[in-house]
Design a protein around this motif. Structure first.
Motif, PDB file in Angstrom:
ATOM      1  N   ARG A 265       0.810  -1.223   0.000  1.00  0.00           N
ATOM      2  CA  ARG A 265       0.000   0.000   0.000  1.00  0.00           C
ATOM      3  C   ARG A 265       0.850   1.283   0.000  1.00  0.00           C
ATOM      4  O   ARG A 265       0.549   2.222  -0.753  1.00  0.00           O
ATOM      5  N   PRO A 266       1.913   1.379   0.837  1.00  0.00           N
ATOM      6  CA  PRO A 266       2.713   2.617   0.806  1.00  0.00           C
ATOM      7  C   PRO A 266       3.283   2.925  -0.574  1.00  0.00           C
ATOM      8  O   PRO A 266       3.283   4.087  -1.010  1.00  0.00           O
ATOM      9  N   LEU A 267       3.763   1.903  -1.279  1.00  0.00           N
ATOM     10  CA  LEU A 267       4.297   2.098  -2.627  1.00  0.00           C
ATOM     11  C   LEU A 267       3.193   2.556  -3.572  1.00  0.00           C
ATOM     12  O   LEU A 267       3.382   3.495  -4.359  1.00  0.00           O
TER      13      LEU A 267
ATOM     14  N   THR B  64      -1.375   2.570 -11.527  1.00  0.00           N
ATOM     15  CA  THR B  64      -0.909   3.523 -12.535  1.00  0.00           C
ATOM     16  C   THR B  64      -1.993   3.779 -13.575  1.00  0.00           C
ATOM     17  O   THR B  64      -2.277   4.940 -13.916  1.00  0.00           O
ATOM     18  N   ARG B  65      -2.621   2.711 -14.081  1.00  0.00           N
ATOM     19  CA  ARG B  65      -3.673   2.880 -15.097  1.00  0.00           C
ATOM     20  C   ARG B  65      -4.856   3.674 -14.529  1.00  0.00           C
ATOM     21  O   ARG B  65      -5.419   4.531 -15.210  1.00  0.00           O
ATOM     22  N   ILE B  66      -5.230   3.364 -13.297  1.00  0.00           N
ATOM     23  CA  ILE B  66      -6.330   4.104 -12.663  1.00  0.00           C
ATOM     24  C   ILE B  66      -5.950   5.584 -12.525  1.00  0.00           C
ATOM     25  O   ILE B  66      -6.746   6.477 -12.819  1.00  0.00           O
TER      26      ILE B  66
ATOM     27  N   ALA C 107      -7.561   5.994  -5.688  1.00  0.00           N
ATOM     28  CA  ALA C 107      -6.948   5.114  -6.691  1.00  0.00           C
ATOM     29  C   ALA C 107      -6.442   3.836  -6.032  1.00  0.00           C
ATOM     30  O   ALA C 107      -6.569   2.737  -6.593  1.00  0.00           O
ATOM     31  N   VAL C 108      -5.864   3.969  -4.852  1.00  0.00           N
ATOM     32  CA  VAL C 108      -5.378   2.793  -4.123  1.00  0.00           C
ATOM     33  C   VAL C 108      -6.540   1.894  -3.724  1.00  0.00           C
ATOM     34  O   VAL C 108      -6.465   0.664  -3.841  1.00  0.00           O
ATOM     35  N   GLN C 109      -7.641   2.492  -3.278  1.00  0.00           N
ATOM     36  CA  GLN C 109      -8.808   1.695  -2.888  1.00  0.00           C
ATOM     37  C   GLN C 109      -9.393   0.956  -4.087  1.00  0.00           C
ATOM     38  O   GLN C 109      -9.771  -0.219  -3.991  1.00  0.00           O
ATOM     39  N   GLU C 110      -9.468   1.629  -5.238  1.00  0.00           N
ATOM     40  CA  GLU C 110      -9.961   0.986  -6.455  1.00  0.00           C
ATOM     41  C   GLU C 110      -9.027  -0.149  -6.872  1.00  0.00           C
ATOM     42  O   GLU C 110      -9.485  -1.198  -7.365  1.00  0.00           O
TER      43      GLU C 110
END
Length: 307
Positions: free
Chosen positions: A11-13, A58-60, A31-34
């Protein structure tokens, strides 16, 4: 490890990638949650979880950035990134690159790039991904990614920010700056500012802000000295804190709510740029947000009483 443990470890990355692409804490968190939802919904385990999750976030982020750029073109006043108090991704071997890449100055330079150029630059130059993983992440060939990187480097090198290398000297200068700010010491502030220093405020039309960027040591020193002692009189406090890996501070009202942040660019023993974020939409991730309009009214009333 199970899926949850693997995701939490990365997650941090993922957040750090998304924030550098988007310049927004809230959008990066979304974006991380998605990314998690897509990973959790996948029925097959990828060969490399890190590569899969990095490509997904990245894509999100690219999709989000494309729509965000249209909104930023209509933004009221100067646009600044959402302030980040600490970068969750730690890599001692790349600590200098990570700190520089998250600064306000670097993020504003990244705004000049296309979403694809920005993503390739972040993945390669900041996080050291191989071109095979980058190509998979952005949906382009490795050759195309190399060309995107060349163009991105050219734009970034043209305006790449430089900062004071000695962290202790930088912090000592920031301490002197905030002391002079509190005292309204015009001469003391002027001595710390570069001749062509710029003061930029981001209120987004949702909070009081500077009508335009203010430039020049004398102009900036006088403006700061005329406002911040009045804020202190109505119990606004200054909490020194790194902002986007640069010296800065969080200002809070008498109830401890966040009023705004300041971030300082320091080079050659002088402050080159001061950036203030007071747009409440960009501060909510730091905690409860103060009513900037009400505080502005108190400041004006205090000024009238002092005349």
């Amino acid at each position: 490890m199970n899926k949850v443990e693997e995701f939490e470890e990365l997650r941090p990355l993922l957040f750090s990638i998304a924030y550098r692409i988007l310049g927004s804490v809230s959008e990066a968190e979304d974006a991380v949650q998605e990314t998690w939802l897509r990973f959790d919904g996948s029925t097959t385990l990828p060969t490399s979880v890190k590569a899969f999750l990095s490509a997904t976030v990245t894509r999100i982020s690219i999709d989000v950035l494309r729509s965000a750029r249209m909104r930023r073109e209509e933004y009221v006043g100067p646009w600044l990134p959402e302030p980040l108090l600490s970068d969750p991704y730690q890599d001692p071997a790349r600590s200098a690159e990570l700190a520089d890449s998250v600064s306000m100055a670097a993020l504003l330079l990244l705004e000049r790039l296309s979403p694809l150029e920005r993503s390739v630059f972040v993945l390669r130059e900041v996080f050291g991904f191989g071109f095979d993983d980058i190509a998979s992440a952005v949906g382009r060939s490795e050759a195309a990614c190399r060309q995107l990187l060349v163009r991105a480097r050219r734009h970034m090198e043209a305006g790449r920010p430089r900062f004071e290398a000695d962290r202790q000297e930088r912090q000592e200068l920031a301490t002197r700056f905030f002391d002079a700010l509190h005292e309204g010491d015009v001469a003391g502030l002027r001595d710390l500012l570069a001749a062509d220093v710029q003061l930029v405020g981001d209120g987004g039309g949702k909070a009081p802000q500077l009508a335009r960027a203010v430039a020049g040591a004398e102009n900036v020193a006088r403006l700061l000295a005329s406002v911040f002692p009045l804020l202190a009189r109505i119990d606004v406090t200054c909490e020194p804190h790194e902002v986007n890996s640069q010296p800065g501070a969080i200002f809070r009202d008498r109830d401890g709510k966040v009023l705004h942040t300041l971030a300082l660019d320091v080079l050659d023993g002088q402050i080159q740029t001061i950036r203030s974020v007071i747009n409440p939409d960009k501060l909510s991730h730091l905690g409860p947000v103060a009513d900037a309009w009400a505080i502005d009214g108190e400041v004006k009333q205090t000024r009238r009483q002092m005349r």
